[in-house]
Design a protein around this motif. Structure first.
Motif, PDB file in Angstrom:
ATOM      1  N   ALA A  55       0.810  -1.219   0.000  1.00  0.00           N
ATOM      2  CA  ALA A  55       0.000   0.000   0.000  1.00  0.00           C
ATOM      3  C   ALA A  55       0.840   1.264   0.000  1.00  0.00           C
ATOM      4  CB  ALA A  55      -0.925   0.010   1.214  1.00  0.00           C
ATOM      5  N   ARG A  56       2.118   1.154   0.368  1.00  0.00           N
ATOM      6  CA  ARG A  56       2.998   2.320   0.442  1.00  0.00           C
ATOM      7  C   ARG A  56       4.274   2.029  -0.330  1.00  0.00           C
ATOM      8  NH1 ARG A  56       2.013   5.873   5.058  1.00  0.00           N
ATOM      9  NH2 ARG A  56       4.086   6.669   4.562  1.00  0.00           N
ATOM     10  N   ASP A  57       4.784   3.039  -1.014  1.00  0.00           N
ATOM     11  CA  ASP A  57       6.012   2.823  -1.774  1.00  0.00           C
ATOM     12  C   ASP A  57       7.259   3.310  -1.039  1.00  0.00           C
ATOM     13  OD1 ASP A  57       5.741   5.538  -1.929  1.00  0.00           O
ATOM     14  OD2 ASP A  57       5.443   5.621  -4.111  1.00  0.00           O
ATOM     15  N   ASP A  58       7.089   3.747   0.246  1.00  0.00           N
ATOM     16  CA  ASP A  58       8.247   4.224   0.996  1.00  0.00           C
ATOM     17  C   ASP A  58       8.681   3.249   2.087  1.00  0.00           C
ATOM     18  OD1 ASP A  58       6.083   4.534   2.657  1.00  0.00           O
ATOM     19  OD2 ASP A  58       6.586   6.569   3.314  1.00  0.00           O
ATOM     20  N   VAL A  59       8.147   2.036   2.063  1.00  0.00           N
ATOM     21  CA  VAL A  59       8.543   1.009   3.032  1.00  0.00           C
ATOM     22  C   VAL A  59       9.827   0.341   2.545  1.00  0.00           C
ATOM     23  CG1 VAL A  59       7.915  -1.168   4.132  1.00  0.00           C
ATOM     24  CG2 VAL A  59       6.186   0.612   3.809  1.00  0.00           C
ATOM     25  N   GLN A  60      10.832   0.313   3.408  1.00  0.00           N
ATOM     26  CA  GLN A  60      12.109  -0.277   3.046  1.00  0.00           C
ATOM     27  C   GLN A  60      12.621  -1.156   4.180  1.00  0.00           C
ATOM     28  OE1 GLN A  60      13.948   3.670   1.980  1.00  0.00           O
ATOM     29  NE2 GLN A  60      14.529   2.570   0.113  1.00  0.00           N
ATOM     30  N   VAL A  61      13.620  -1.966   3.871  1.00  0.00           N
ATOM     31  CA  VAL A  61      14.205  -2.861   4.859  1.00  0.00           C
ATOM     32  C   VAL A  61      15.722  -2.819   4.716  1.00  0.00           C
ATOM     33  CG1 VAL A  61      14.367  -5.216   5.739  1.00  0.00           C
ATOM     34  CG2 VAL A  61      12.197  -4.388   4.779  1.00  0.00           C
ATOM     35  N   ALA A  62      16.396  -2.515   5.809  1.00  0.00           N
ATOM     36  CA  ALA A  62      17.852  -2.619   5.830  1.00  0.00           C
ATOM     37  C   ALA A  62      18.215  -4.055   6.196  1.00  0.00           C
ATOM     38  CB  ALA A  62      18.449  -1.649   6.841  1.00  0.00           C
ATOM     39  N   VAL A  63      19.017  -4.687   5.368  1.00  0.00           N
ATOM     40  CA  VAL A  63      19.417  -6.078   5.579  1.00  0.00           C
ATOM     41  C   VAL A  63      20.899  -6.093   5.955  1.00  0.00           C
ATOM     42  CG1 VAL A  63      19.567  -8.388   4.584  1.00  0.00           C
ATOM     43  CG2 VAL A  63      17.751  -6.810   3.837  1.00  0.00           C
ATOM     44  N   ILE A  64      21.186  -6.618   7.122  1.00  0.00           N
ATOM     45  CA  ILE A  64      22.565  -6.741   7.583  1.00  0.00           C
ATOM     46  C   ILE A  64      23.001  -8.189   7.402  1.00  0.00           C
ATOM     47  CG2 ILE A  64      24.143  -6.466   9.523  1.00  0.00           C
ATOM     48  CD1 ILE A  64      22.193  -4.431  10.689  1.00  0.00           C
ATOM     49  N   ALA A  72      20.348  -9.783  10.397  1.00  0.00           N
ATOM     50  CA  ALA A  72      19.427  -8.824  11.015  1.00  0.00           C
ATOM     51  C   ALA A  72      18.665  -8.077   9.928  1.00  0.00           C
ATOM     52  CB  ALA A  72      20.186  -7.837  11.899  1.00  0.00           C
ATOM     53  N   PHE A  73      17.450  -7.655  10.294  1.00  0.00           N
ATOM     54  CA  PHE A  73      16.594  -6.888   9.390  1.00  0.00           C
ATOM     55  C   PHE A  73      16.052  -5.680  10.155  1.00  0.00           C
ATOM     56  CE2 PHE A  73      16.589 -11.180   7.796  1.00  0.00           C
ATOM     57  CZ  PHE A  73      16.587 -11.058   6.416  1.00  0.00           C
ATOM     58  N   PHE A  74      16.004  -4.546   9.472  1.00  0.00           N
ATOM     59  CA  PHE A  74      15.514  -3.316  10.081  1.00  0.00           C
ATOM     60  C   PHE A  74      14.464  -2.701   9.169  1.00  0.00           C
ATOM     61  CE2 PHE A  74      16.068   1.339  10.996  1.00  0.00           C
ATOM     62  CZ  PHE A  74      15.578   1.305  12.284  1.00  0.00           C
ATOM     63  N   PRO A  75      13.181  -3.024   9.379  1.00  0.00           N
ATOM     64  CA  PRO A  75      12.116  -2.470   8.536  1.00  0.00           C
ATOM     65  C   PRO A  75      11.755  -1.054   8.968  1.00  0.00           C
ATOM     66  CG  PRO A  75      11.177  -3.955  10.155  1.00  0.00           C
ATOM     67  CD  PRO A  75      12.663  -3.991  10.360  1.00  0.00           C
ATOM     68  N   PHE A  76      11.425  -0.195   8.007  1.00  0.00           N
ATOM     69  CA  PHE A  76      11.078   1.182   8.332  1.00  0.00           C
ATOM     70  C   PHE A  76      10.318   1.810   7.171  1.00  0.00           C
ATOM     71  CE2 PHE A  76      15.201   1.266   6.245  1.00  0.00           C
ATOM     72  CZ  PHE A  76      15.062   2.270   5.310  1.00  0.00           C
ATOM     73  N   GLN A  77       9.751   2.959   7.421  1.00  0.00           N
ATOM     74  CA  GLN A  77       9.186   3.784   6.357  1.00  0.00           C
ATOM     75  C   GLN A  77       9.584   5.224   6.631  1.00  0.00           C
ATOM     76  OE1 GLN A  77       4.989   2.833   6.997  1.00  0.00           O
ATOM     77  NE2 GLN A  77       4.587   4.914   7.680  1.00  0.00           N
ATOM     78  N   ARG A  78       9.379   6.073   5.649  1.00  0.00           N
ATOM     79  CA  ARG A  78       9.816   7.458   5.784  1.00  0.00           C
ATOM     80  C   ARG A  78       8.627   8.350   6.152  1.00  0.00           C
ATOM     81  NH1 ARG A  78      15.023   7.646   4.198  1.00  0.00           N
ATOM     82  NH2 ARG A  78      15.741   5.844   2.998  1.00  0.00           N
ATOM     83  N   GLU A  79       8.856   9.214   7.133  1.00  0.00           N
ATOM     84  CA  GLU A  79       7.779  10.055   7.653  1.00  0.00           C
ATOM     85  C   GLU A  79       7.312  11.041   6.592  1.00  0.00           C
ATOM     86  OE1 GLU A  79       8.243  13.209  10.898  1.00  0.00           O
ATOM     87  OE2 GLU A  79       7.514  11.450  11.990  1.00  0.00           O
TER      88      GLU A  79
END
Length: 206
Positions: A55-64, A72-79
């Motif tokens: 539903a959102r195109d600003d959802v991203q995941v940092a993959v370590i 490790a995974f760090f999911p986030f979106q931009r405000e």
């Protein structure tokens, strides 16, 4: 992409769109989540991030990754309205928790992580206190409400009654009042009815 070498371990951090999580990454994410009881919430599941990313195109995941394996995974979106320079948890403000998806004891540099994600600020509201690398950035600590239903609802209810809580009794009284004033109650675990979703969102926004 950032690459660093510590001892004999090569650490790679890359950021991928939430929509691009493939089966291999989802499998690694799930394995890590299941290895850490602190991450039992559905908010920490890869499926949750993938659904929001639809539903959102600003959802991203940092993959370590270390030595070629995700650790490790760090999911986030931009405000919104921040020129994409401020990060928040996926599905903010609906989601209640945020954390790095990692095994217990995993350590990392939070400032380097935030920089590599392209933020100037990361706003967290309900971060796990067990991930102590974030502790220097805490403003306040509060207990988080939750329900442990791993042994079923009846076991949860017995535990609450045994602890002296009136929560179960109060909920039962409220349920009887609703049935008297509105009508019979029923529980639906999952519904695809969009009208029910609209009603739920309307009630939550009041």
């Amino acid at each position: 992409m950032h690459v660093s070498v510590t001892g004999k371990r090569a650490t790679v951090l890359k950021v991928v769109p939430g929509r691009d999580l493939d089966a291999t990454l989802v499998r690694s994410w799930t394995e890590i989540q299941l290895s850490n009881p602190e991450l039992s919430s559905p908010y920490f599941a890869p499926e949750f991030t993938r659904i929001v990313a639809m539903a959102r195109d600003d959802v991203q995941v940092a993959v370590i990754s270390e030595d070629g394996q995700p650790v490790a995974f760090f999911p986030f979106q931009r405000e919104e309205g921040s020129d994409h320079m401020v990060g928040v948890q996926v599905a903010y403000p609906i989601s209640d928790f945020q954390a790095l998806i990692c095994k217990p004891g995993f350590t990392f540099d939070p400032l380097e992580l935030i920089r590599e994600c392209g933020f100037v600020t990361y706003n967290f509201h309900n971060s796990l206190t067990s991930q102590r690398v974030f502790t220097p950035f805490h403003q306040s600590l509060h207990p988080s409400p939750h329900m442990d239903l791993s042994q079923g609802y009846e076991a949860y209810a017995r535990e609450k009654r045994a602890s002296g809580s009136n929560l179960i009794k109060s909920c039962a009284n409220l349920a009887r009042r609703i049935e008297r004033e509105v009508g019979p109650l029923r529980f639906v675990a999952h519904s695809g009815d969009p009208e029910l979703l609209r009603q739920a969102l309307a009630l939550k926004s009041k």
